[in-house]
Design a protein around this motif. Structure first.
Motif, PDB file in Angstrom:
ATOM      1  N   HIS A 115       0.870  -1.120   0.019  1.00  0.00           N
ATOM      2  CA  HIS A 115       0.060   0.207  -0.032  1.00  0.00           C
ATOM      3  C   HIS A 115       0.973   1.291  -0.098  1.00  0.00           C
ATOM      4  O   HIS A 115       2.000   1.482   0.875  1.00  0.00           O
ATOM      5  N   VAL A 116       0.511   2.056  -0.853  1.00  0.00           N
ATOM      6  CA  VAL A 116       1.370   3.524  -1.085  1.00  0.00           C
ATOM      7  C   VAL A 116       0.688   4.579  -0.351  1.00  0.00           C
ATOM      8  O   VAL A 116       1.081   5.079   0.799  1.00  0.00           O
ATOM      9  N   GLU A 117      -0.579   4.782  -0.845  1.00  0.00           N
ATOM     10  CA  GLU A 117      -1.146   5.877  -0.383  1.00  0.00           C
ATOM     11  C   GLU A 117      -2.554   5.889  -0.570  1.00  0.00           C
ATOM     12  O   GLU A 117      -2.997   5.738  -1.702  1.00  0.00           O
ATOM     13  N   GLY A 118      -3.677   6.237   0.209  1.00  0.00           N
ATOM     14  CA  GLY A 118      -4.964   6.275  -0.193  1.00  0.00           C
ATOM     15  C   GLY A 118      -5.645   4.845  -1.190  1.00  0.00           C
ATOM     16  O   GLY A 118      -5.274   4.072  -0.126  1.00  0.00           O
ATOM     17  N   ASN A 119      -5.831   4.946  -2.339  1.00  0.00           N
ATOM     18  CA  ASN A 119      -6.305   3.888  -2.776  1.00  0.00           C
ATOM     19  C   ASN A 119      -5.220   3.096  -3.813  1.00  0.00           C
ATOM     20  O   ASN A 119      -5.737   2.536  -4.775  1.00  0.00           O
TER      21      ASN A 119
END
Length: 353
Positions: A182-186
């Motif tokens: 997971h990087v950020e948000g979606n």
């Protein structure tokens, strides 16, 4: 404190500041500070210009000191982390051998994107050599209660046949074929690394279809052109031709293939008095035990770790009645030899060019 003293103080602090920032940033600070005048006589307009430069330099130094100490907001940290000079998908996720190849600049860019069922899959990069293939992708998943869990179904073509793979949540966590983060948000970074036991062709188009993502059925289809020429340019093949006896077998080292991501060793094995028959199940079991007893070290005595298959087993196996292979993570480029040890009785010292 006058302007000359300020200039001197700033130069001294810039030299002593210990911050982990990109080199071209710190070079930029040095350039700004180095451009400040040191003349003893200053005109009014020049003083104003000098003060402006000092203010800019102080602002830059403060920003980089902030970054170096980690005192940045999550949004700023994410932005910095994803700048092109900082990293690639392969540096975040994936097999360690692929990361080594990525550091050598041997990946190839991809620019394909498919949106289906509100989910976007974008292919960003690929790594390809004689023994390894990895695709780096980005998934943008719509907001949901559970978010993107994993890719549950995909298929690809190999040698005229379609191979379909499905993954439960538990299988996906353990599989080396798929990695994601997971990087950020979606947004999620991921890699797909199908395993092919045969050596891969020089050029090839991978037909890849993702069919279920995060519980959503759909079609995300890609045709991915691949070439191994960049990796081939630095791949080395050694044929030692050495042999010895262990556990009632004659074991020979036929070939060592060193790609940027993998070290593959091809062994020959036969009985002390006759060739091995594939139908002899017990004999094949004994060869498996012999294979498991093999350990490999670089010239500094550091052991090479095995690459594992999708079930967590050491990657490799019997390729014929008298041959088997073992795959390891890449040996250090500055290693001038390799040691192959079998039990305590048999040891090969193999020079590497």
């Amino acid at each position: 404190m006058n302007e000359l003293q300020v200039d001197k103080e700033l130069r001294e602090k810039a030299k002593k500041a210990i911050v982990d920032v990109p080199m071209h940033f710190s070079a930029g600070i040095d350039q700004v500070l180095g451009s400040l005048p040191v003349r003893p006589v200053l005109k009014k307009s020049y003083v104003r210009k000098n003060k402006w430069l000092i203010s800019v330099a102080c602002l830059l130094m403060g920003m980089f000191l902030l970054i170096g100490t980690g005192l940045v907001s999550p949004t700023m940290a994410h932005m910095l982390k994803n700048l092109p000079y900082v990293s690639t998908i392969f540096s975040f996720v994936g097999d360690s051998g692929i990361k080594v190849a990525d550091q050598q600049g041997l990946t190839q860019p991809l620019d394909q994107s498919v949106n289906n069922q509100g989910i976007t899959v974008s292919l960003k990069e690929a790594y390809y050599d004689r023994l390894n293939l990895s695709i780096g992708f980005v998934v943008t998943f719509p907001p949901s209660e559970n978010g993107f869990q994993h890719i549950e179904k995909l298929s690809y073509e190999w040698q005229g046949r379609t191979i379909t793979r499905t993954f439960t949540t538990e299988e996906a966590k353990k599989s080396y074929l798929l990695h994601w983060r997971h990087v950020e948000g979606n947004t999620y970074y991921g890699t797909f690394q199908p395993f092919f036991f045969e050596e891969l062709p020089e050029e090839w188009t991978l037909k890849l279809v993702l069919q279920k993502i995060g519980g959503v059925d759909g079609t995300w289809q890609f045709d991915i052109p691949l070439t191994r020429k960049p990796a081939d340019a630095v791949t080395k093949v050694t044929e030692p031709g050495v042999s010895g006896q262990s556990r009632g077998f004659i074991l020979s080292v036929k070939q060592i293939i060193r790609t940027p991501s993998t070290t593959r060793i091809v062994f020959g094995v036969q009985g002390e008095s006759e060739s091995i028959e594939p139908a002899e199940e017990e004999t094949l079991n004994q060869i498996d035990l012999l294979s498991d007893a093999i350990r490999v070290f670089d010239s500094k005595g550091v052991p090479l770790s095995s690459i594992t298959d999708e079930k967590g087993n050491r990657r490799g196996g019997i390729t014929g009645s008298t041959l088997f292979t073992k795959d390891f993570h890449p040996i250090s480029v500055d290693s001038h030899s390799m040691t192959i040890a079998v039990d305590k009785q048999l040891r090969f010292e193999i020079p590497l060019d």
